[in-house]
Enzyme design. Sequence first.
Site, PDB file in Angstrom:
ATOM      1  N   GLY A  49     -22.718 -12.900 -17.656  1.00  0.00           N
ATOM      2  CA  GLY A  49     -23.752 -13.227 -16.691  1.00  0.00           C
ATOM      3  C   GLY A  49     -25.060 -13.452 -17.421  1.00  0.00           C
ATOM      4  N   GLN A  54     -34.056 -14.025 -18.482  1.00  0.00           N
ATOM      5  CA  GLN A  54     -33.531 -13.600 -19.789  1.00  0.00           C
ATOM      6  C   GLN A  54     -33.696 -14.682 -20.849  1.00  0.00           C
ATOM      7  OE1 GLN A  54     -29.549 -12.106 -18.150  1.00  0.00           O
ATOM      8  NE2 GLN A  54     -29.931 -10.756 -19.894  1.00  0.00           N
ATOM      9  N   CYS A  99     -26.073  -5.297 -21.342  1.00  0.00           N
ATOM     10  CA  CYS A  99     -26.951  -6.410 -20.995  1.00  0.00           C
ATOM     11  C   CYS A  99     -27.329  -7.143 -22.273  1.00  0.00           C
ATOM     12  CB  CYS A  99     -28.197  -5.840 -20.305  1.00  0.00           C
ATOM     13  SG  CYS A  99     -29.382  -7.096 -19.809  1.00  0.00           S
ATOM     14  N   LEU A 100     -27.300  -8.466 -22.232  1.00  0.00           N
ATOM     15  CA  LEU A 100     -27.671  -9.263 -23.407  1.00  0.00           C
ATOM     16  C   LEU A 100     -29.119  -8.984 -23.824  1.00  0.00           C
ATOM     17  CD1 LEU A 100     -26.042 -12.635 -22.316  1.00  0.00           C
ATOM     18  CD2 LEU A 100     -25.286 -11.184 -24.210  1.00  0.00           C
ATOM     19  N   HIS A 141     -26.075  -7.156 -10.910  1.00  0.00           N
ATOM     20  CA  HIS A 141     -26.803  -7.005 -12.174  1.00  0.00           C
ATOM     21  C   HIS A 141     -27.756  -8.186 -12.380  1.00  0.00           C
ATOM     22  CE1 HIS A 141     -26.605  -6.073 -16.743  1.00  0.00           C
ATOM     23  NE2 HIS A 141     -27.344  -7.161 -16.636  1.00  0.00           N
ATOM     24  N   GLU A 142     -27.244  -9.406 -12.167  1.00  0.00           N
ATOM     25  CA  GLU A 142     -28.069 -10.598 -12.429  1.00  0.00           C
ATOM     26  C   GLU A 142     -29.176 -10.752 -11.392  1.00  0.00           C
ATOM     27  OE1 GLU A 142     -27.818 -11.713 -15.308  1.00  0.00           O
ATOM     28  OE2 GLU A 142     -25.851 -10.867 -15.754  1.00  0.00           O
ATOM     29  N   HIS A 145     -32.134  -8.764 -12.276  1.00  0.00           N
ATOM     30  CA  HIS A 145     -33.018  -9.384 -13.278  1.00  0.00           C
ATOM     31  C   HIS A 145     -34.093 -10.247 -12.626  1.00  0.00           C
ATOM     32  CE1 HIS A 145     -31.522  -8.349 -17.224  1.00  0.00           C
ATOM     33  NE2 HIS A 145     -30.273  -8.683 -16.936  1.00  0.00           N
TER      34      HIS A 145
HETATM   35 ZN    ZN Z   1     -28.605  -8.099 -17.985  1.00  0.00          ZN
END
Ligand code: ZN
Length: 157
Positions: A49, A54, A99-100, A141-142, A145
């Site tokens: 995701g 991000q 998370c990235l 989760h996304e 963000h």
């Molecule tokens: Zn994330």
Amino acid sequence: MKLTVETWQNNSILRAKSTPVKQTELHLYRPLSEAMLTYIKNPKNKGIGLAAPQVGINKRIIVVGLPNNRDEDRYSIILMINPSITRKSDEKSVDEEWCLSLPGLMGNVERSREIEVEWLDIKGKKMKKTISGYGARVVQHEVDHLDGVMICDKFLK
Ligand code: ZN
């Protein structure tokens, strides 16, 4: 379009509330949307995701990998513009997330087990889907963000 992933919890772009994409602006975000899809489809990037903040852009655009029910190793990758979670199940589940934007961090996060989400596709068409299990976790989760919320805020002690 080359994407660079923003990192760490005190990053002001990651912490800002992202703004919706207007119907008339959709074409402006096509290159970004395609770059985000390409990024998530590349197994080297190890993500399922990605949210536009991000990659430095505070717009309400996410890309999510939803596991196919029959084969857990295969994902449908979906682009969602202005995603809105319109229903969340009271039933919750706890699972490990990463998370990235938070390299090396992992923790247990509680999420609703099933959600209903509405969004626009790249052509501006209204879409709606009920998603359960791991896919529901990824979408929650996304969408977090887009509101400046990260998993480190939600780790269960
Ligand atoms: Zn994330």
